[in-house]
Design a protein around this motif. Structure first.
Motif, mmCIF file in Angstrom:
data_model
loop_
_atom_site.group_PDB
_atom_site.id
_atom_site.type_symbol
_atom_site.label_atom_id
_atom_site.label_comp_id
_atom_site.label_asym_id
_atom_site.label_seq_id
_atom_site.Cartn_x
_atom_site.Cartn_y
_atom_site.Cartn_z
ATOM 1 N N VAL A 177 35.943 34.311 46.856
ATOM 2 C CA VAL A 177 36.390 35.447 46.078
ATOM 3 C C VAL A 177 37.964 35.351 46.365
ATOM 4 O O VAL A 177 38.694 35.568 45.424
ATOM 5 C CB VAL A 177 35.932 36.834 46.285
ATOM 6 C CG1 VAL A 177 36.471 37.499 45.355
ATOM 7 C CG2 VAL A 177 34.364 36.734 45.871
ATOM 8 N N ILE A 178 38.410 35.301 47.595
ATOM 9 C CA ILE A 178 39.783 35.431 48.009
ATOM 10 C C ILE A 178 40.582 34.114 47.497
ATOM 11 O O ILE A 178 41.458 34.178 46.793
ATOM 12 C CB ILE A 178 40.154 35.518 49.563
ATOM 13 C CG1 ILE A 178 39.325 36.744 49.723
ATOM 14 C CG2 ILE A 178 41.546 35.262 49.840
ATOM 15 C CD1 ILE A 178 39.386 36.844 51.442
ATOM 16 N N CYS A 258 32.458 41.540 41.877
ATOM 17 C CA CYS A 258 32.702 43.027 42.098
ATOM 18 C C CYS A 258 33.547 43.101 43.164
ATOM 19 O O CYS A 258 34.082 44.512 43.322
ATOM 20 C CB CYS A 258 31.290 43.531 42.561
ATOM 21 S SG CYS A 258 30.103 43.683 41.379
ATOM 22 N N GLY A 259 33.814 42.240 43.938
ATOM 23 C CA GLY A 259 35.004 42.293 44.993
ATOM 24 C C GLY A 259 34.678 43.708 45.820
ATOM 25 O O GLY A 259 33.617 43.702 46.481
ATOM 26 N N ILE A 284 28.156 42.661 52.578
ATOM 27 C CA ILE A 284 28.872 41.750 53.583
ATOM 28 C C ILE A 284 30.525 41.600 52.943
ATOM 29 O O ILE A 284 31.349 41.350 53.168
ATOM 30 C CB ILE A 284 27.926 40.742 54.118
ATOM 31 C CG1 ILE A 284 26.925 41.057 55.068
ATOM 32 C CG2 ILE A 284 29.078 39.683 54.696
ATOM 33 C CD1 ILE A 284 26.198 39.853 55.658
ATOM 34 N N SER A 285 29.922 40.851 51.617
ATOM 35 C CA SER A 285 31.182 40.659 50.666
ATOM 36 C C SER A 285 31.968 41.732 50.276
ATOM 37 O O SER A 285 33.482 41.464 50.649
ATOM 38 C CB SER A 285 30.551 39.918 49.215
ATOM 39 O OG SER A 285 31.652 39.569 48.366
ATOM 40 N N LEU A 289 35.940 41.892 51.941
ATOM 41 C CA LEU A 289 37.245 42.196 51.162
ATOM 42 C C LEU A 289 37.851 43.418 51.073
ATOM 43 O O LEU A 289 39.174 43.671 50.642
ATOM 44 C CB LEU A 289 36.544 41.937 49.531
ATOM 45 C CG LEU A 289 36.096 40.556 49.148
ATOM 46 C CD1 LEU A 289 35.302 40.357 47.830
ATOM 47 C CD2 LEU A 289 36.985 39.546 49.265
ATOM 48 N N THR A 290 37.103 44.460 51.461
ATOM 49 C CA THR A 290 37.488 45.768 51.837
ATOM 50 C C THR A 290 38.699 45.565 52.937
ATOM 51 O O THR A 290 39.774 46.092 52.807
ATOM 52 C CB THR A 290 36.560 46.905 52.199
ATOM 53 O OG1 THR A 290 35.853 47.092 50.913
ATOM 54 C CG2 THR A 290 37.197 48.172 52.478
ATOM 55 N N LEU A 291 38.345 44.738 53.968
ATOM 56 C CA LEU A 291 39.184 44.578 55.314
ATOM 57 C C LEU A 291 40.368 43.826 54.645
ATOM 58 O O LEU A 291 41.602 43.937 55.298
ATOM 59 C CB LEU A 291 38.383 44.052 56.418
ATOM 60 C CG LEU A 291 37.451 45.171 56.957
ATOM 61 C CD1 LEU A 291 36.906 44.209 58.016
ATOM 62 C CD2 LEU A 291 38.022 46.283 57.434
#
Length: 304
Positions: A177-178, A258-259, A284-285, A289-291
């Motif tokens: 995703v990143i 959804c990120g 987990i995803s 991504l939040t961090l």
């Protein structure tokens, strides 16, 4: 480097302090704090709209901003989807789409309602920016943002990941995703004429509307703050639509796009459309991504 550390350390400390607080509080209190996340996000969006009011109320600027945000949102959604579909071509080991059941219009309605409510709060903030309301000026959007980050840290205590984090596929999803979002940002820079590092910052919100808009506006001004906010709002709207239409068949791809919202806002719809077996993947995803979001945004802005 000092600017990056000064921007990232308060966010990491907020998450850490919230996590520690979550361990100390009884479980019933952590559940109450989790319920505060949604109204606090709406309140923060109101103040974002108020701060960006002069940008969003200018019809000429607003039109260009909407088009630019839509280009960023589409490219940072389509490229991660394609990358996940290409890299993880084998049948999803964590997907239990058959458990998802029949599509529920009610779940879609609730998710869509939340997005429209978010847009409505932004609109109310834009309207409020044209009135002299002294008591509103006493509240800082940055203060609300750090409070939100602390509550997110509290909410992380309740994550039930089991052994899912050991799966290489599960850990690979947020990385894809990143990479896909960054590639989308580079392509968006070509189409929109925005600077490369600015585009990478705009692509690193992963749907976390309030964080991206405030961090970007603090470094680049209210115009880019509004652009970041709209980009991530569009990303969330597209993720919700894809979850409803394709979530049961393409669970990994829809969870990926959804990120950061897979950790909270879109999690109920993920559970309903993708199946309960995909909840760990979403958590987990969304957590990774939040961090990663604030770190990537500030790294990009430091170079921009």
């Amino acid at each position: 480097m000092q600017l990056i550390l000064a921007s990232i350390i308060p966010i990491l400390l907020g998450l850490l302090s919230g996590y520690c607080l979550g361990w100390l509080l009884p479980s019933r209190h952590t559940r109450h704090s989790a319920r505060l996340l949604t109204p606090l996000i709406w309140l923060l969006l109101f103040f974002c709209g108020k701060e960006f009011g002069h940008v969003l109320s200018d019809s000429a600027v607003m039109g260009k901003t909407l088009i630019t945000a839509l280009v960023f949102a589409v490219l940072t959604t389509v490229l991660p989807w394609g990358l996940i579909a290409f890299w993880l071509r084998a049948p999803a080991a964590v997907s239990t789409a058959g458990q998802a059941g029949r599509p529920s219009g009610m779940h879609f309605f609730h998710a869509l309602r939340d997005c429209l409510t978010a847009l409505g709060m932004v609109a109310m903030g834009v309207i409020a920016s044209h009135f002299a309301l002294g008591w509103l000026d006493a509240i800082s959007a940055n203060q609300l943002l750090y409070l939100l980050i602390v509550l997110v840290g509290v909410d992380l205590v309740g994550l039930k990941l089991g052994s899912a984090w050991r799966s290489s596929e599960v850990m690979l999803l947020p990385v894809l995703v990143i990479i896909g979002s960054m590639a989308g940002g580079v392509l968006a820079a070509v189409f929109t004429g925005e600077g490369l590092w600015t585009s990478l910052a705009l692509s690193s919100g992963f749907g976390w509307v309030t964080l991206s808009s405030i961090l970007v506006s603090s470094q680049l001004g209210s115009h880019y703050g509004a652009l970041a906010m709209l980009t991530d709002l569009f990303r969330e709207l597209m993720a919700i639509s894809m979850l409803y239409l394709l979530g049961a068949r393409f669970s990994r791809e829809t969870i990926g796009i959804c990120g950061a919202t897979a950790l909270d806002a879109t999690l109920p719809l993920i559970r309903q459309r993708c199946g309960t077996g995909c909840v760990s993947l979403a958590l987990i995803s969304g957590f990774v991504l939040t961090l990663a979001s604030p770190v990537l945004i500030m790294l990009s802005l430091a170079v921009a």
